[in-house]
Motif scaffolding. Sequence first.
Motif, mmCIF file in Angstrom:
data_model
loop_
_atom_site.group_PDB
_atom_site.id
_atom_site.type_symbol
_atom_site.label_atom_id
_atom_site.label_comp_id
_atom_site.label_asym_id
_atom_site.label_seq_id
_atom_site.Cartn_x
_atom_site.Cartn_y
_atom_site.Cartn_z
ATOM 1 N N SER A 37 0.861 -1.185 0.000
ATOM 2 C CA SER A 37 0.000 0.000 0.000
ATOM 3 C C SER A 37 0.897 1.234 0.000
ATOM 4 O O SER A 37 1.041 1.917 1.003
ATOM 5 N N CYS A 38 1.504 1.515 -1.145
ATOM 6 C CA CYS A 38 2.568 2.509 -1.234
ATOM 7 C C CYS A 38 2.033 3.936 -1.160
ATOM 8 O O CYS A 38 0.965 4.244 -1.699
ATOM 9 N N THR A 39 2.807 4.791 -0.520
ATOM 10 C CA THR A 39 2.398 6.169 -0.270
ATOM 11 C C THR A 39 2.083 6.915 -1.560
ATOM 12 O O THR A 39 1.144 7.719 -1.614
ATOM 13 N N HIS A 40 2.826 6.662 -2.624
ATOM 14 C CA HIS A 40 2.751 7.456 -3.847
ATOM 15 C C HIS A 40 2.075 6.708 -4.989
ATOM 16 O O HIS A 40 2.228 7.103 -6.145
ATOM 17 N N GLY A 99 0.184 -2.580 -12.539
ATOM 18 C CA GLY A 99 -0.934 -2.783 -11.622
ATOM 19 C C GLY A 99 -1.282 -1.515 -10.890
ATOM 20 O O GLY A 99 -1.137 -0.420 -11.433
ATOM 21 N N GLY A 100 -1.668 -1.730 -9.651
ATOM 22 C CA GLY A 100 -1.490 -2.823 -8.712
ATOM 23 C C GLY A 100 -0.202 -3.592 -8.908
ATOM 24 O O GLY A 100 0.753 -3.130 -9.482
ATOM 25 N N HIS A 128 12.961 2.627 1.741
ATOM 26 C CA HIS A 128 12.069 1.925 0.819
ATOM 27 C C HIS A 128 10.841 1.382 1.546
ATOM 28 O O HIS A 128 9.707 1.554 1.067
ATOM 29 N N ASP A 129 11.033 0.738 2.673
ATOM 30 C CA ASP A 129 9.909 0.125 3.389
ATOM 31 C C ASP A 129 8.937 1.172 3.915
ATOM 32 O O ASP A 129 7.727 0.918 4.011
ATOM 33 N N ARG A 130 9.456 2.380 4.225
ATOM 34 C CA ARG A 130 8.564 3.455 4.667
ATOM 35 C C ARG A 130 7.650 3.884 3.520
ATOM 36 O O ARG A 130 6.457 4.101 3.711
ATOM 37 N N ASN A 180 5.214 1.082 2.929
ATOM 38 C CA ASN A 180 4.378 0.786 4.094
ATOM 39 C C ASN A 180 4.358 -0.702 4.432
ATOM 40 O O ASN A 180 3.356 -1.232 4.901
ATOM 41 N N THR A 181 5.497 -1.367 4.183
ATOM 42 C CA THR A 181 5.586 -2.802 4.436
ATOM 43 C C THR A 181 7.005 -3.161 4.841
ATOM 44 O O THR A 181 7.946 -2.962 4.061
#
Length: 399
Positions: free
Chosen positions: A53-56, A95-96, A155-157, A160-161
Motif C-alpha cells: 500500500s505505497c504512499t505514492h 498494476g497494482g 524503501h519500506d517506509r 508501508n511494508t
Amino acid sequence: MNRITQCLHGRGTVSAVMKHRSGNDAVPGRYLAFSGMQRPVVFWNLTDRCNLSCTHCYSSSRPGCGSGDELTTAEARAFIDDLAASKVPLIIFTGGEPLIRPDIWELAEHARENGIAIALSTNGTLITGDVANQIRRSGIEYAGISLDGATAATHDRFRNTSGAFDRAVAAFACCHKAGVRCGVRVTLTKENQDELEALVDRARNLGASRFCLYWLVPCGRGTDSYERLQLDAPDVIRALTLLYRKAREIPADEMEFLTVDAPQDCIHLLQSMERDGSPDLHDARELVASLNGGCSAGKRVANVDPRGNVYPCQFARSPAFLVGTIRDRPFSELWNDDANPVLAKFRMKLPKFRGKCQTCPYLHICVGGCRVRAYAQSGDFAGEDPFCYVDTAPEESHR
C-alpha cells in the motif's frame, strides 16, 4: 521520456533510428521512443490488487482491492488480439501488482504468440526463483522492479511494508539466475532524494540494465502526498546533474539512464552537453528533435485500466481524461478516432499555453511539459506545468 544515455552516447544511434523510421521491420525497444511510430506502447493495469500500500501509488492500489469488474480472461485475450491486429509494439503489464493476477502467464504467452513484446512493472516482492522462471518462459522480456531508496528503512517506509526492500533486492538475483533482464524504477521525492547516488550504485551492483527515474504526478494516492513530497527546482536540477554525471561514467552497454514524466528534462541534458562540449551534442539534438516535442501521452503512449477504460497515459486517469472503454468499442477504434475530444487535446501540435510557457524559448522541445500536472493545479489543460524548473532566459541557461 528523457533518454539520457542514448543522447549522451548518441553516435551510431541516429543512423539506427533513421533506419528503423524508414523500414517496416520490428523496431528494437531501445529505439521505440525515437521511431516516429504512431502505434502506442500500452501500459496495461492488469489489476488494482496489490500486496503493498505505497504512499505514492498512482492507482491507489492496496491489499483487499476488489477484482469483480476486472477484464475477464476472455476479454483480455480479445484485447490482445486487437492490439496485435493494430501492430502495437509493446505492452507493459503493471498494476497494482500484476503478478497477483492468476492468468498473467496465459496473457503473456498469448501476446508473445501474437508478436507483441511484453515488459513487466512490479514491486518485486513476489518474485521467487520459480516466478522468475515463469516470467522467462511466458515470454516477458524485461522486468522493471521498484526501489524507492538505497536502504530498507527508506524503501519500506514508502511501501508501508516491512521487508519489502529485502524481497525486492532478492528479486534481482532471481531474475538474473533465470535469464530475465531487469532494471530499477524509482520515484524521486523529498524523502529519498539524498539517497539517489547510493541508489544508482546499488542498482549497478544488482546488475540492473536500466535506471528509470520517475517524478511525482498528482494521481491516485500520490495526490494526497504530492505537496509534501514533490521536489522543488533546485532539487530537480541537482538530481538531473547527478544522473548526467553517472550516465557519463557508466558504460552505455552496462546501464541506461532515463527520466519519465517531465519532457523538459531534455533541456537540462542538451544544455549540459553543450556546456561540456560533448561530441555527441549534434546527434543528441537530432534524437530529441525526432520525438517531435513534448509528452508521449495520447500519441506514443496509452493506458488501459483493469476495467478496460482507456486513458492517454497511466497518470491521466481522471474522468476528464477518459477516452472510452474497450467494453464498448475496440481499443483500435478508440485510439484512431480523430474526433475524440480527449485525444485531440493531447495530440494538438502546439496548444495556446498560458503562463510562462507562452514566451519560453524551449517550448518547441518540451511542448508544455506534463498536462496532467497543469490540469491538476489549475483545472486548465493549457496552463503551465507547475513542476517546470527551466530558466526561460536563454542567456542565463548555463548557470
